[in-house]
Design a protein around this motif. Sequence first.
Motif, PDB file in Angstrom:
ATOM      1  N   ILE A 169      -0.364 -47.431  -9.078  1.00 11.96           N
ATOM      2  CA  ILE A 169      -0.317 -47.895 -10.467  1.00 11.96           C
ATOM      3  C   ILE A 169       1.058 -48.483 -10.764  1.00 11.96           C
ATOM      4  CG2 ILE A 169      -0.298 -47.120 -12.880  1.00 11.96           C
ATOM      5  CD1 ILE A 169      -2.500 -45.105 -12.088  1.00 11.96           C
ATOM      6  N   GLU A 170       2.103 -47.802 -10.336  1.00  8.25           N
ATOM      7  CA  GLU A 170       3.461 -48.295 -10.563  1.00  8.25           C
ATOM      8  C   GLU A 170       3.687 -49.628  -9.851  1.00  8.25           C
ATOM      9  OE1 GLU A 170       6.082 -44.270 -11.346  1.00  8.25           O
ATOM     10  OE2 GLU A 170       5.623 -44.824  -9.259  1.00  8.25           O
ATOM     11  N   GLN A 171       3.129 -49.764  -8.663  1.00  7.39           N
ATOM     12  CA  GLN A 171       3.268 -51.023  -7.932  1.00  7.39           C
ATOM     13  C   GLN A 171       2.604 -52.162  -8.702  1.00  7.39           C
ATOM     14  OE1 GLN A 171       2.046 -50.838  -3.814  1.00  7.39           O
ATOM     15  NE2 GLN A 171       1.790 -53.041  -3.661  1.00  7.39           N
ATOM     16  N   GLU A 172       1.376 -51.919  -9.212  1.00  5.51           N
ATOM     17  CA  GLU A 172       0.664 -52.945  -9.975  1.00  5.51           C
ATOM     18  C   GLU A 172       1.332 -53.207 -11.322  1.00  5.51           C
ATOM     19  OE1 GLU A 172      -1.638 -54.775  -8.882  1.00  5.51           O
ATOM     20  OE2 GLU A 172      -2.771 -53.724  -7.343  1.00  5.51           O
ATOM     21  N   ALA A 173       2.005 -52.199 -11.874  1.00  4.56           N
ATOM     22  CA  ALA A 173       2.689 -52.337 -13.159  1.00  4.56           C
ATOM     23  C   ALA A 173       4.033 -53.041 -13.030  1.00  4.56           C
ATOM     24  CB  ALA A 173       2.887 -50.966 -13.800  1.00  4.56           C
ATOM     25  N   GLN A 174       4.504 -53.203 -11.788  1.00  6.22           N
ATOM     26  CA  GLN A 174       5.766 -53.871 -11.517  1.00  6.22           C
ATOM     27  C   GLN A 174       6.975 -53.070 -12.037  1.00  6.22           C
ATOM     28  OE1 GLN A 174       5.419 -57.963 -12.878  1.00  6.22           O
ATOM     29  NE2 GLN A 174       3.424 -58.224 -11.901  1.00  6.22           N
ATOM     30  N   GLY A 175       6.834 -51.766 -12.028  1.00  4.58           N
ATOM     31  CA  GLY A 175       7.909 -50.879 -12.457  1.00  4.58           C
ATOM     32  C   GLY A 175       7.415 -49.447 -12.459  1.00  4.58           C
ATOM     33  N   THR A 176       8.329 -48.522 -12.631  1.00  2.69           N
ATOM     34  CA  THR A 176       7.982 -47.105 -12.520  1.00  2.69           C
ATOM     35  C   THR A 176       8.153 -46.371 -13.846  1.00  2.69           C
ATOM     36  OG1 THR A 176      10.237 -46.411 -11.980  1.00  2.69           O
ATOM     37  CG2 THR A 176       8.839 -47.135 -10.148  1.00  2.69           C
ATOM     38  N   LEU A 177       7.616 -45.163 -13.883  1.00  5.22           N
ATOM     39  CA  LEU A 177       7.900 -44.265 -14.996  1.00  5.22           C
ATOM     40  C   LEU A 177       9.399 -43.939 -15.013  1.00  5.22           C
ATOM     41  CD1 LEU A 177       4.966 -41.687 -14.751  1.00  5.22           C
ATOM     42  CD2 LEU A 177       5.462 -43.138 -16.731  1.00  5.22           C
ATOM     43  N   PRO A 178      10.001 -43.777 -16.186  1.00  4.99           N
ATOM     44  CA  PRO A 178      11.414 -43.379 -16.237  1.00  4.99           C
ATOM     45  C   PRO A 178      11.616 -42.049 -15.514  1.00  4.99           C
ATOM     46  CG  PRO A 178      10.664 -44.118 -18.389  1.00  4.99           C
ATOM     47  CD  PRO A 178       9.443 -44.015 -17.532  1.00  4.99           C
ATOM     48  N   ASP A 179      12.756 -41.899 -14.839  1.00  3.04           N
ATOM     49  CA  ASP A 179      12.986 -40.691 -14.043  1.00  3.04           C
ATOM     50  C   ASP A 179      13.968 -39.716 -14.692  1.00  3.04           C
ATOM     51  OD1 ASP A 179      15.357 -42.044 -13.752  1.00  3.04           O
ATOM     52  OD2 ASP A 179      15.270 -42.219 -11.566  1.00  3.04           O
ATOM     53  N   GLY A 180      14.283 -39.945 -15.963  1.00  3.78           N
ATOM     54  CA  GLY A 180      15.197 -39.046 -16.655  1.00  3.78           C
ATOM     55  C   GLY A 180      14.514 -37.772 -17.115  1.00  3.78           C
ATOM     56  N   PRO A 181      15.303 -36.794 -17.580  1.00  4.72           N
ATOM     57  CA  PRO A 181      14.724 -35.531 -18.062  1.00  4.72           C
ATOM     58  C   PRO A 181      13.880 -35.742 -19.318  1.00  4.72           C
ATOM     59  CG  PRO A 181      17.054 -35.656 -18.615  1.00  4.72           C
ATOM     60  CD  PRO A 181      16.775 -36.817 -17.714  1.00  4.72           C
ATOM     61  N   LEU A 182      12.816 -34.944 -19.436  1.00 10.17           N
ATOM     62  CA  LEU A 182      11.924 -35.034 -20.581  1.00 10.17           C
ATOM     63  C   LEU A 182      12.277 -33.962 -21.604  1.00 10.17           C
ATOM     64  CD1 LEU A 182       8.493 -35.559 -18.763  1.00 10.17           C
ATOM     65  CD2 LEU A 182       9.971 -37.290 -19.794  1.00 10.17           C
ATOM     66  N   PRO A 183      11.991 -34.216 -22.870  1.00  3.25           N
ATOM     67  CA  PRO A 183      12.248 -33.196 -23.896  1.00  3.25           C
ATOM     68  C   PRO A 183      11.459 -31.921 -23.613  1.00  3.25           C
ATOM     69  CG  PRO A 183      11.773 -35.318 -24.908  1.00  3.25           C
ATOM     70  CD  PRO A 183      11.457 -35.461 -23.450  1.00  3.25           C
ATOM     71  N   THR A 184      12.047 -30.808 -23.920  1.00  2.47           N
ATOM     72  CA  THR A 184      11.350 -29.519 -23.791  1.00  2.47           C
ATOM     73  C   THR A 184      11.058 -28.910 -25.152  1.00  2.47           C
ATOM     74  OG1 THR A 184      13.488 -28.369 -23.604  1.00  2.47           O
ATOM     75  CG2 THR A 184      12.404 -29.043 -21.549  1.00  2.47           C
ATOM     76  N   SER A 185      11.521 -29.566 -26.203  1.00  4.50           N
ATOM     77  CA  SER A 185      11.307 -29.073 -27.558  1.00  4.50           C
ATOM     78  C   SER A 185      11.024 -30.258 -28.476  1.00  4.50           C
ATOM     79  CB  SER A 185      12.536 -28.308 -28.057  1.00  4.50           C
ATOM     80  OG  SER A 185      12.382 -27.909 -29.405  1.00  4.50           O
ATOM     81  N   LEU A 186       9.960 -30.139 -29.268  1.00  2.75           N
ATOM     82  CA  LEU A 186       9.578 -31.186 -30.213  1.00  2.75           C
ATOM     83  C   LEU A 186       9.304 -30.569 -31.573  1.00  2.75           C
ATOM     84  CD1 LEU A 186       6.969 -33.064 -27.978  1.00  2.75           C
ATOM     85  CD2 LEU A 186       9.255 -33.903 -28.539  1.00  2.75           C
ATOM     86  N   LYS A 187       9.723 -31.259 -32.622  1.00  2.80           N
ATOM     87  CA  LYS A 187       9.372 -30.830 -33.966  1.00  2.80           C
ATOM     88  C   LYS A 187       7.946 -31.277 -34.280  1.00  2.80           C
ATOM     89  CE  LYS A 187      14.113 -30.698 -35.686  1.00  2.80           C
ATOM     90  NZ  LYS A 187      15.076 -31.167 -36.718  1.00  2.80           N
ATOM     91  N   SER A 188       7.369 -30.720 -35.343  1.00  2.32           N
ATOM     92  CA  SER A 188       5.957 -30.972 -35.639  1.00  2.32           C
ATOM     93  C   SER A 188       5.677 -32.455 -35.856  1.00  2.32           C
ATOM     94  CB  SER A 188       5.516 -30.165 -36.856  1.00  2.32           C
ATOM     95  OG  SER A 188       6.289 -30.494 -37.996  1.00  2.32           O
ATOM     96  N   ALA A 189       6.569 -33.144 -36.569  1.00  2.00           N
ATOM     97  CA  ALA A 189       6.359 -34.573 -36.804  1.00  2.00           C
ATOM     98  C   ALA A 189       6.446 -35.352 -35.499  1.00  2.00           C
ATOM     99  CB  ALA A 189       7.376 -35.106 -37.810  1.00  2.00           C
ATOM    100  N   GLY A 190       7.332 -34.934 -34.606  1.00  2.00           N
ATOM    101  CA  GLY A 190       7.442 -35.579 -33.311  1.00  2.00           C
ATOM    102  C   GLY A 190       6.185 -35.405 -32.487  1.00  2.00           C
TER     103      GLY A 190
END
Length: 354
Positions: free
Chosen positions: A42-63
């Motif tokens: 999928i990444e090859q066909e998309a011509q780019g990859t998912l970001p490789d940085g850290p993901l949030p571990t905490s989200l507020k309700s609106a987020g």
Amino acid sequence: MHFTSTIALASTIAAVGVAATPFKFPLPDGFPNPDPAQLALIEQEAQGTLPDGPLPTSLKSAGITTLQLLALNEIFEVAYFTELLSNVTNEVPGYDTKSIAPLERKYAIDVLTAVVNQEKLHAAGVNGILQSANQPAILPCEYQFPVSTFTEAVFLAQTFTEVVLGTLPEVQTLFAADGGDESALVNLIGSVLAQEGEQTGFYRTVQKKTPSAAPFLTGGSPSFAFSAIQAFIVPGSCPQPLSNVNLTTFGPLTVVTTPKPINMTLEFSVAGTVDPSANSIVYLSGQNSPVTVPISAVNSTAGLTSFIASFPFQSGFSNGLTIAALVKGTGQTYTSSDDVAADTLYGPGLVEVD
């Protein structure tokens, strides 16, 4: 063909239960749950990859609510562009070489292949953020798309992408206000916003329109986008109730009149009652203040109510998308799309002028 009429048709399909076979997941490449090898393709066909940085571990309700909306939209777009790509690849009537001319068929297939896989990564990325914060991923529904030609499909893609473009700046504002782990999402959403803008320029160019519709595009409250998406979801087909998403679903507002870039009168219709002394139409266009206009000529027949309102395009409206909403009250002054959404009963009416 105007997108307002496609929403009306989608509502009719849902009401009578008669339509083409709904679009269903999963896809042959495993989406929405590809294994690592499938994701790499999928990444090859998309011509780019998912970001490789850290993901949030905490989200507020609106987020959380905002990410749920984004996931719903991205999965819908995967479904839409997968079906469009299939129609062009298999030269379905209305999507054959003659129908997409002067666009070259191979080029169209290459573009749509990239787009659909980019949308898969958008969806996977948003669901990955939700799961990183111990929230359930959004699962696909079933979908129906009331288009039957390449021309109609490209116009519809332009319009729903413009709705997304109007929503993403509000998403950035919300993440910035929430702060914490969500702050890192502001730039991420900015990159998605730019990518969606590139898409819209392509859809407009295919229709021989100016690639950029206006200097400042129309913004919209997330509840408008949430309501618009549901026009294409088969009722009752979502494995997770849409009521789990803490946004408002408005009644459909159909724009009956074909809009033009002039001051004119538009006819609208809703499945409900309307009172000129208690309701108004509000327009959102560009980054200007909302414009409230009175309604008149109300007529109810067989459960549908039609009415008219002025469309003061030449008073400062922007080319491209204008959002209309039927609100409670008359003569109100609004300062933002969220203020308009708070009073909305029916909407969005999506008015495209080029």
